[in-house]
Enzyme design. Structure first.
Site, PDB file in Angstrom:
ATOM      1  N   CYS A  85      -8.101  -2.941  -3.204  1.00 31.04           N
ATOM      2  CA  CYS A  85      -7.994  -3.708  -1.966  1.00 31.04           C
ATOM      3  C   CYS A  85      -9.197  -3.422  -1.072  1.00 31.04           C
ATOM      4  O   CYS A  85      -9.813  -4.348  -0.519  1.00 31.04           O
ATOM      5  CB  CYS A  85      -6.693  -3.354  -1.250  1.00 31.04           C
ATOM      6  SG  CYS A  85      -6.351  -4.342   0.217  1.00 31.04           S
ATOM      7  N   CYS A  86      -9.562  -2.151  -0.936  1.00 26.56           N
ATOM      8  CA  CYS A  86     -10.747  -1.779  -0.151  1.00 26.56           C
ATOM      9  C   CYS A  86     -12.005  -2.415  -0.734  1.00 26.56           C
ATOM     10  O   CYS A  86     -12.901  -2.839   0.003  1.00 26.56           O
ATOM     11  CB  CYS A  86     -10.912  -0.264  -0.124  1.00 26.56           C
ATOM     12  SG  CYS A  86      -9.716   0.640   0.887  1.00 26.56           S
ATOM     13  N   CYS A 139      -7.747  -0.606   8.603  1.00 27.39           N
ATOM     14  CA  CYS A 139      -6.846  -1.748   8.511  1.00 27.39           C
ATOM     15  C   CYS A 139      -5.454  -1.341   9.003  1.00 27.39           C
ATOM     16  O   CYS A 139      -5.047  -0.183   8.861  1.00 27.39           O
ATOM     17  CB  CYS A 139      -6.772  -2.247   7.075  1.00 27.39           C
ATOM     18  SG  CYS A 139      -8.298  -3.005   6.472  1.00 27.39           S
ATOM     19  N   CYS A 186      -2.929   0.611   6.869  1.00 21.82           N
ATOM     20  CA  CYS A 186      -3.421   1.898   6.378  1.00 21.82           C
ATOM     21  C   CYS A 186      -3.752   2.873   7.504  1.00 21.82           C
ATOM     22  O   CYS A 186      -4.470   3.861   7.295  1.00 21.82           O
ATOM     23  CB  CYS A 186      -4.658   1.674   5.511  1.00 21.82           C
ATOM     24  SG  CYS A 186      -4.355   0.618   4.084  1.00 21.82           S
ATOM     25  N   CYS A 228     -12.696   5.135   1.388  1.00 27.07           N
ATOM     26  CA  CYS A 228     -12.569   3.791   0.828  1.00 27.07           C
ATOM     27  C   CYS A 228     -13.718   3.454  -0.104  1.00 27.07           C
ATOM     28  O   CYS A 228     -13.682   2.450  -0.808  1.00 27.07           O
ATOM     29  CB  CYS A 228     -12.488   2.746   1.943  1.00 27.07           C
ATOM     30  SG  CYS A 228     -13.964   2.700   2.983  1.00 27.07           S
TER      31      CYS A 228
END
Length: 254
Positions: free
Chosen positions: A138-139, A220, A223, A248
């Site tokens: 996702c990162c 985000c 997170c 990340c």
């Protein structure tokens, strides 16, 4: 005790990050001077090809303030991941308004929409909680790929990293190279948390109000959480993971 000031020059409210943390270290002035000189060096050595990659966190807001205050020819860019808190995203406009006299423009880099849609359809909106691999994927989509576009035509970039933030950042230098061989400048590397907030206070630097809610490190929304007394700066980032995994991939260093 003298009052510390907010962005607009009035007294900071009780419980604000400024009130809680603003405390200059004995060598604060020397740190500010060294930071300005390093920013000037970055601008000179990489004329037209250097960018501040701001996370919109308080350290990066200080760097942006110094760039604007000294009218340095350094571009400013940020990653709008599509998952930022509204308070974070709104800082983009705040920066451009606050530093309008300096002509500051924030370059905004977003993830490829199709890649995000495909990832969410395949793995779900809460995939980051399922495994480190999915969280890093996702990162990769939301942060690493947009960063690669930000840096594509640049030979250097500037961060707001500090050694004090985490063990993983303890051996970083003010000047280093990233994993692609670009010059990477970390002008805040020696600043303390108290130094950062002292600078914000005396220079009326705008900052994310989430910092007032015990979020020293803000990423985000899914997170990031507030930290408790005694926890380290990045305890609120990816809190469900092992401490060693809490990066990340933006700041791989050599």
């Amino acid at each position: 005790m003298s009052e510390v000031s907010t962005l607009f020059g009035g007294p900071a409210p009780a419980g604000s990050a400024i009130t809680l943390y603003a405390h200059a270290s004995p060598d604060y002035a020397a740190k500010v001077h060294a930071t300005i000189e390093l920013l000037k060096a970055a601008a000179f050595e990489h004329a037209g090809k250097v960018v501040q990659a701001t996370s919109l966190g308080v350290e990066d807001m200080v760097v942006t303030d110094l760039i604007a205050r000294h009218r340095l020819p350094i571009a400013i860019g940020t990653l709008e991941t599509g998952m930022l808190n509204p308070e974070t995203a709104s800082l983009i406009g705040t920066i451009e308004t606050h530093y309008a006299d300096a002509g500051v423009h924030v370059e905004v880099y977003k993830p490829v929409a199709d890649a995000v849609i495909e990832f969410v359809q395949k793995n779900g909106e809460k995939a980051m909680y399922e495994s480190i691999e999915l969280r890093k994927a996702c990162c990769g989509i939301r942060k690493l790929e947009p960063l690669s576009r930000m840096l594509a035509e640049r030979s250097a970039w500037i961060t707001g990293l500090r050694r004090e933030q985490s063990n993983n950042r303890g051996d970083m230098a003010a000047r280093e190279s990233d994993d692609k061989g670009r010059a990477k400048f970390n002008p805040m590397i020696d600043w303390t948390w108290g130094d950062v907030w002292h600078y914000v206070s005396v220079n009326h630097v705008p900052y994310n109000p989430l910092h007032d809610q015990f979020m020293p490190s803000i990423g985000c929304a899914p997170c990031t959480r507030a930290i408790a007394v005694g926890e380290d700066f990045r305890a609120g980032r990816w809190w469900w993971e092992d401490e060693k995994a809490k990066e990340c991939g933006l700041h791989v260093h050599k």
